[in-house]
Design a protein around this motif. Sequence first.
Motif, short mmCIF file in Angstrom:
data_model
loop_
_atom_site.label_atom_id
_atom_site.label_comp_id
_atom_site.label_asym_id
_atom_site.label_seq_id
_atom_site.Cartn_x
_atom_site.Cartn_y
_atom_site.Cartn_z
N TYR A 336 0.78 -1.24 0.00
CA TYR A 336 0.00 0.00 0.00
C TYR A 336 0.81 1.30 0.00
O TYR A 336 0.24 2.36 -0.20
CB TYR A 336 -0.94 0.02 1.20
CG TYR A 336 -2.10 -0.93 1.11
CD1 TYR A 336 -3.11 -0.75 0.17
CD2 TYR A 336 -2.21 -2.01 1.98
CE1 TYR A 336 -4.19 -1.62 0.09
CE2 TYR A 336 -3.29 -2.89 1.92
CZ TYR A 336 -4.26 -2.68 0.97
OH TYR A 336 -5.34 -3.54 0.89
N PRO A 347 -4.34 4.32 1.04
CA PRO A 347 -5.35 4.34 2.12
C PRO A 347 -4.73 4.53 3.50
O PRO A 347 -4.94 3.74 4.42
CB PRO A 347 -6.00 2.97 1.98
CG PRO A 347 -4.89 2.09 1.50
CD PRO A 347 -4.06 2.95 0.58
N ASP A 377 -7.13 -5.20 4.44
CA ASP A 377 -7.96 -4.29 3.64
C ASP A 377 -8.36 -3.10 4.51
O ASP A 377 -9.34 -3.17 5.27
CB ASP A 377 -9.20 -5.01 3.11
CG ASP A 377 -10.00 -4.13 2.15
OD1 ASP A 377 -9.62 -2.95 1.96
OD2 ASP A 377 -11.00 -4.61 1.59
N TYR A 379 -9.44 -0.17 3.51
CA TYR A 379 -10.40 0.75 2.90
C TYR A 379 -11.71 0.89 3.68
O TYR A 379 -12.22 2.01 3.85
CB TYR A 379 -10.67 0.35 1.44
CG TYR A 379 -9.56 0.78 0.51
CD1 TYR A 379 -9.57 2.04 -0.08
CD2 TYR A 379 -8.50 -0.07 0.24
CE1 TYR A 379 -8.54 2.43 -0.94
CE2 TYR A 379 -7.47 0.31 -0.61
CZ TYR A 379 -7.50 1.57 -1.20
OH TYR A 379 -6.48 1.96 -2.03
N GLU A 384 -14.40 3.41 2.46
CA GLU A 384 -14.26 3.21 1.02
C GLU A 384 -14.19 1.71 0.68
O GLU A 384 -14.03 0.87 1.56
CB GLU A 384 -13.00 3.92 0.50
CG GLU A 384 -13.02 5.43 0.70
CD GLU A 384 -11.71 6.09 0.34
OE1 GLU A 384 -10.83 5.40 -0.23
OE2 GLU A 384 -11.54 7.29 0.63
N ASN A 386 -12.12 -1.18 -1.51
CA ASN A 386 -10.78 -1.40 -2.04
C ASN A 386 -10.80 -1.57 -3.56
O ASN A 386 -11.41 -2.51 -4.07
CB ASN A 386 -10.18 -2.66 -1.39
CG ASN A 386 -8.68 -2.77 -1.61
OD1 ASN A 386 -8.13 -2.29 -2.59
ND2 ASN A 386 -8.01 -3.43 -0.68
#
Length: 611
Positions: A336, A347, A377, A379, A384, A386
């Motif tokens: 990321y 993120p 994950d 997000y 949000e 991903n």
Amino acid sequence: MKNALLILFVLPLGLVAQPTQKPVLHGKNWMAITGKPLAATAGASLFQKGGNAVDAACAMLAATCTMWDVLSWGGETQALIYHPKLKKVIGINALGVAPTGATPEFFKSKGYDFPPEYGPLAAVTPGTPGGLCTMLAEYGTMSLSEVLAPALELAAGYPIEAQTANSIEREKKRIKEWPYSSKVFLPHKGQEREAPEAGEIFVQADLLKTLQKMVEAEKAALKKGKSRKEAIYAAYDRFYKGDIADEFVRGCQEQGGLITKQDLSNWKVLIEEPLQVNYKGIEVYKLSQWTQGPMLLQSLQLLKQVDLKSMGYNSARYIHTVYQALNLSFADRDFYYGDPYFPPAEPIKGLLSESYARERLKFLLTEKNDPAIVPGDPYPHQGEVNPFKKELEKWTGFTGTEVVAAPDREYLDQVWRGTTSVEAADKEGWVVSITPSGGWIPACIAGETGVGMSQRMQSFVCDASLNPFNVVAPGKRPRVTLTPTLALKEGKPFLSFAVQGGDTQDQNLLQFFLNMVEFGMNVQEAAEAPNFNTYQYWLSLGGKDRKPKPGHLLLHNSTPDWIRKELRDKGYILRFEPRTSGPINAIWFDWKHGSFWGGSSNHGEDYGIGW
């Protein structure tokens, strides 16, 4: 005699001399610590002339670059500065960018899976000259001429130390591939030893001219009535837009590099808001996701939910827990992190959230290490969805059945690949932490500038499935390992610390911080204390083998047999070394007594001076 012995044994621990190889540094007015004694002396000389911590830090930065410790003027500078008047921490992003033509297709056409480790094609645009000028202009008090004076003297000739001289000799075969490097580094060409000898006066005439040109630009601007700040930026412009830039580009392209005059002219230093998390009342600050720094913050978010102190320092349970927390953070780093000024947006809010940390904490196993740790994950934790779920699914991790080769010396060199650190503080409240790097030996020198080009391009990826945020592109910054740290407590500076050592930096800084906060060590004890190292991540620097090595664990030689047995029972494959951390340099702020405590590692040539 018996009574005397009895008195000795009941003395409070604090009255007994600290069991460290190097003493704590104490100072009331200022503290200057960096990778070489001569460079620390450069910082001390600026303090003695009335400079603040920014002036001294810039002098040390210039000196270390001139001494190739383990970097040069064409590398990159990452800094955190505490501004006492604003009472805030400021980030300095002086990392170069990929030049025109640097694309995945270009590197793949030349047979590279990643951009190369060495040579002109490894170079991003130089960042350190601009970073130094920006810090000095915005936050220092002295002229560039004053700050560069020690570096100018070093470039004119200084007695080279054995570590650098021997590094040149070891790397002379590669150095001979580049004519300008060969001219500078190999004064005894044709002899059995072609590098300088330890103690020999090492002269860098081309670099001296380059630095003098920067000083001349400043003086010319001052004669025209420009302010101190404007004059320093005139020197900046001569490097990136003037005759220095012309020669740098000519020398780079002559040797096959991609950097253009426009690449240099378009690049600029960025002054940023750093990231921070609160760990038990201590605000810890790191540069953002263009470095690996946020992984230390992610690790703290995980570990503050665990009672580490009750586990005991470097117990099997402690090592096992912190090892897995690091691996979770490394996995997120590898997928990321990237240049926040280039789309897509990372993120980072989700990655640093406490809710995400609680979710990731569920993956910590009690009895065995998890070799299949993959990125999470984040997000949903910032509201949000991903967009990279397909790429994430390709990160299958390890099942535990694969045979993973043990780290060999070449692999470990990639893991530990060095840089230096600069730490400075003064009684006015200024604090500076810098982890500069790039252009280390064997460096390809750009023409007759004397400036070694960066090798940071190798930290990009060419495959989006590895990291969709860190794919090489012109004008983009690679995600670097370089990661200074500042911490505040009750709104005041608490700790300034940094370390060299590639991918090991934040795992060793995390342990250093916990040594002080959880286990009550002083700054020197924490700097010397045995650490452990995980290799369960994708390497950021060079080599053919960059793949993670889950379950492989580096421990200090002093690790007791029962700890070794417990860790082996948990499935770890152990390796032992007398040194398990790069040189950690740090300053702790003793507000009770109004003084500084400096720590400088017993590993390497790092050195500090306080007053």
